[in-house]
Design an enzyme around this catalytic site. Sequence first.
Site, PDB file in Angstrom:
ATOM      1  N   LYS A   1       0.832  -1.213   0.000  1.00  0.00           N
ATOM      2  CA  LYS A   1       0.000   0.000   0.000  1.00  0.00           C
ATOM      3  C   LYS A   1       0.868   1.265   0.000  1.00  0.00           C
ATOM      4  CE  LYS A   1      -1.991  -1.462   3.794  1.00  0.00           C
ATOM      5  NZ  LYS A   1      -1.464  -2.847   3.895  1.00  0.00           N
TER       6      LYS A   1
ATOM      7  N   HIS B   1       4.654   0.736   6.315  1.00  0.00           N
ATOM      8  CA  HIS B   1       4.463   0.998   4.880  1.00  0.00           C
ATOM      9  C   HIS B   1       5.799   1.396   4.262  1.00  0.00           C
ATOM     10  CE1 HIS B   1      -0.076   1.919   5.706  1.00  0.00           C
ATOM     11  NE2 HIS B   1       0.258   0.678   5.943  1.00  0.00           N
TER      12      HIS B   1
HETATM   13  P1  GDP Z   1       2.226  -2.204   3.046  1.00  0.00           P
HETATM   14  O1  GDP Z   1       2.161  -2.422   4.505  1.00  0.00           O
HETATM   15  O2  GDP Z   1       0.988  -2.641   2.342  1.00  0.00           O
HETATM   16  O3  GDP Z   1       2.617  -0.797   2.676  1.00  0.00           O
HETATM   17  O4  GDP Z   1       3.384  -3.141   2.509  1.00  0.00           O
HETATM   18  P2  GDP Z   1       4.838  -3.375   3.191  1.00  0.00           P
HETATM   19  O5  GDP Z   1       5.668  -2.169   2.929  1.00  0.00           O
HETATM   20  O6  GDP Z   1       4.694  -3.826   4.581  1.00  0.00           O
HETATM   21  O7  GDP Z   1       5.343  -4.631   2.391  1.00  0.00           O
HETATM   22  C1  GDP Z   1       5.486  -4.618   1.015  1.00  0.00           C
HETATM   23  C2  GDP Z   1       6.944  -4.953   0.675  1.00  0.00           C
HETATM   24  O8  GDP Z   1       7.040  -5.317  -0.683  1.00  0.00           O
HETATM   25  C3  GDP Z   1       7.869  -3.760   0.829  1.00  0.00           C
HETATM   26  O9  GDP Z   1       9.144  -4.228   1.222  1.00  0.00           O
HETATM   27  C4  GDP Z   1       7.931  -3.167  -0.574  1.00  0.00           C
HETATM   28  O10 GDP Z   1       9.142  -2.457  -0.826  1.00  0.00           O
HETATM   29  C5  GDP Z   1       7.866  -4.400  -1.414  1.00  0.00           C
HETATM   30  N1  GDP Z   1       7.211  -4.251  -2.735  1.00  0.00           N
HETATM   31  C6  GDP Z   1       6.134  -3.495  -3.057  1.00  0.00           C
HETATM   32  N2  GDP Z   1       5.762  -3.743  -4.347  1.00  0.00           N
HETATM   33  C7  GDP Z   1       6.635  -4.649  -4.820  1.00  0.00           C
HETATM   34  C8  GDP Z   1       6.750  -5.335  -6.067  1.00  0.00           C
HETATM   35  O11 GDP Z   1       5.967  -5.162  -6.994  1.00  0.00           O
HETATM   36  N3  GDP Z   1       7.768  -6.249  -6.176  1.00  0.00           N
HETATM   37  C9  GDP Z   1       8.653  -6.498  -5.170  1.00  0.00           C
HETATM   38  N4  GDP Z   1       9.604  -7.394  -5.370  1.00  0.00           N
HETATM   39  N5  GDP Z   1       8.559  -5.866  -3.980  1.00  0.00           N
HETATM   40  C10 GDP Z   1       7.562  -4.971  -3.807  1.00  0.00           C
HETATM   41  P1  IMO Z   2       0.179  -2.840   7.255  1.00  0.00           P
HETATM   42  O1  IMO Z   2      -0.510  -1.499   7.273  1.00  0.00           O
HETATM   43  C1  IMO Z   2       0.246  -7.011   8.497  1.00  0.00           C
HETATM   44  C2  IMO Z   2      -1.563  -7.924  12.381  1.00  0.00           C
HETATM   45  C3  IMO Z   2      -0.657  -8.402  13.504  1.00  0.00           C
HETATM   46  C4  IMO Z   2      -1.614  -9.334  14.234  1.00  0.00           C
HETATM   47  C5  IMO Z   2      -2.940  -8.602  14.132  1.00  0.00           C
HETATM   48  C6  IMO Z   2      -3.295  -7.770  15.359  1.00  0.00           C
HETATM   49  O2  IMO Z   2       1.661  -2.736   7.228  1.00  0.00           O
HETATM   50  O3  IMO Z   2      -0.373  -3.712   6.195  1.00  0.00           O
HETATM   51  P2  IMO Z   2      -2.353  -5.456  16.316  1.00  0.00           P
HETATM   52  O4  IMO Z   2      -0.985  -5.064  16.740  1.00  0.00           O
HETATM   53  O5  IMO Z   2      -2.919  -4.627  15.218  1.00  0.00           O
HETATM   54  O6  IMO Z   2      -3.311  -5.593  17.472  1.00  0.00           O
HETATM   55  O7  IMO Z   2      -2.184  -6.968  15.729  1.00  0.00           O
HETATM   56  O8  IMO Z   2      -2.834  -7.747  13.002  1.00  0.00           O
HETATM   57  N1  IMO Z   2      -1.191  -6.638  11.756  1.00  0.00           N
HETATM   58  C7  IMO Z   2      -0.651  -6.528  10.543  1.00  0.00           C
HETATM   59  N2  IMO Z   2      -0.246  -7.472   9.663  1.00  0.00           N
HETATM   60  N3  IMO Z   2       0.331  -5.704   8.165  1.00  0.00           N
HETATM   61  C8  IMO Z   2      -0.092  -4.762   9.030  1.00  0.00           C
HETATM   62  O9  IMO Z   2      -0.150  -3.447   8.698  1.00  0.00           O
HETATM   63  C9  IMO Z   2      -0.571  -5.144  10.290  1.00  0.00           C
HETATM   64  N4  IMO Z   2      -1.044  -4.479  11.376  1.00  0.00           N
HETATM   65  C10 IMO Z   2      -1.424  -5.405  12.260  1.00  0.00           C
HETATM   66  O10 IMO Z   2       0.465  -9.091  13.012  1.00  0.00           O
HETATM   67  O11 IMO Z   2      -1.743 -10.544  13.536  1.00  0.00           O
HETATM   68 MG    MG Z   3       3.208  -3.374   6.029  1.00  0.00          MG
END
Ligand code: GDP
Ligand code: IMO
Ligand code: MG
Length: 429
Positions: free
Chosen positions: A16, A41
């Site tokens: 995201k 994120h």
């Molecule tokens: P969010 O919580 O939804 O913002 O996602 P996170 O940042 O926790 O996890 C997504 C991970 O995937 C991050 O390390 C990004 O840099 C990486 N990422 C996002 N889009 C892509 C993609 O299209 N390909 C690859 N290989 N990595 C990606």
């Molecule tokens: P983003 O925004 C993935 C999960 C935790 C746990 C459950 C409850 O990066 O996608 P909490 O601390 O919220 O009470 O935990 O929710 N969890 C997530 N898993 N991405 C997240 O956020 C999360 N935020 C909470 O691992 O299972």
């Molecule tokens: Mg995340």
Amino acid sequence: MAGYVVVGCQWGDEGKGKIVDYLAKKMDQVVRFQGGNNAGHTIVVDGKKIVLHLLPSGILSDKALCIIASGVVIDPFVLIKEMEVLKENDVNVDHLRISDRAHLIMPYHIKLDELQEAKLGGAKIGTTKRGIGPCYADKYTRIGLRVGDLVDFSYFKERLENALKIKNEMLVKLYDEKPFDINELLEQFKKVREVLLPLIINSSEEINMALNTKANVLFEGAQANMLDIDYGSYPYVTSSNPTIGGVISGAAVSPKHIKYVIGVCKAYSTRVGEGPFITELNDENGDIITELGAEYGATTGRKRRCGWLDLVVVKQACQINGLTDIALTKIDILSAFSEIPVCIGYQKDDGEIIKTVPSTIAEYSGLTPVYKYFKGWQKDISDIRNFDDLPIECQEYIRYIEKYTGVQISMVSVGPDREHNIYLHDIVA
Ligand code: GDP
Ligand code: IMO
Ligand code: MG
């Protein structure tokens, strides 16, 4: 000019942050509406990784006013630290504002989160231990403290005294722990107050004024539908509504302003923490996804559980949120496989196939995934920028997701960096 929403379609960590960062360039405001620093994120700019927990992912774009709205729970110490780290990295944070109505995560919320998890033992949720659940619980039992309470510090003190009467008793009598000292907390919050006071706004007023003057406002979801307190796999969920309803209540906007709802969907599935996961891979394929996808939590560093794409889950996200577009991410990771299963239903013990997400944990037992198998493409696709240049097998995979969900895929992400994108339809007019 309108309201845009970005939400996760699975269990969070879909990418995201990357999608919001891309859209933020065209926005006047970027707003976080729920969750807290349980989120992580990630944005990658020229190979450099930035992880945001509380700040909206629009912060890297100077143009957009970034707002942490009323529905978010704010750990002020984490917020201040995050701002400092960004400043050290030459990122301007002057365009950040926080809602007077957002609740504060207090140190005792974090402690109680840890203690409740420990008490639950094998039945734990696997929370991020950031105090999210206890803070939202206090909000609803009306003993929470809000950002706006800091303005009149004597009122803040009064609220804290009341809260501590209950919290300290819980800590001492239920958990056999030390109570929190009010004077120590007040000292800490005096410092917090100095930093936060200039940032406090009436966020609903600010957001609605912008929407009424035809600005573009992007609402950035944290977590995702399967972690939704009402529609996720309860109790293995977070304590807010990461789905569309959370925008309406958490940012105080009318649904009439929301024109586009973009679901971010990972080309496979991951989950952090406990709870059911029908397509989970506890084998070599799971390990391949973990390593190639670098599937380690951006907040806690925990290894993410990995599995094949579950379209039953994604379809639920489409329905609840009324998605207008999907941004498909991390499809580059699937280049490693010669065959790629996609879950299109769940089979019960008696052979019946269901195509909806179970509402209770008991209903999950005995369900097995029904897979449709796709031929892999086994080519590096990270340098491709046009849909037509993708291997035909990859195109078929993407087109099937559209067919199953009935929602157009407007963007395909083929790598972590800002440039690693294929655009199919304009999301922002
Ligand atoms: P969010 O919580 O939804 O913002 O996602 P996170 O940042 O926790 O996890 C997504 C991970 O995937 C991050 O390390 C990004 O840099 C990486 N990422 C996002 N889009 C892509 C993609 O299209 N390909 C690859 N290989 N990595 C990606
Ligand atoms: P983003 O925004 C993935 C999960 C935790 C746990 C459950 C409850 O990066 O996608 P909490 O601390 O919220 O009470 O935990 O929710 N969890 C997530 N898993 N991405 C997240 O956020 C999360 N935020 C909470 O691992 O299972
Ligand atoms: Mg995340």
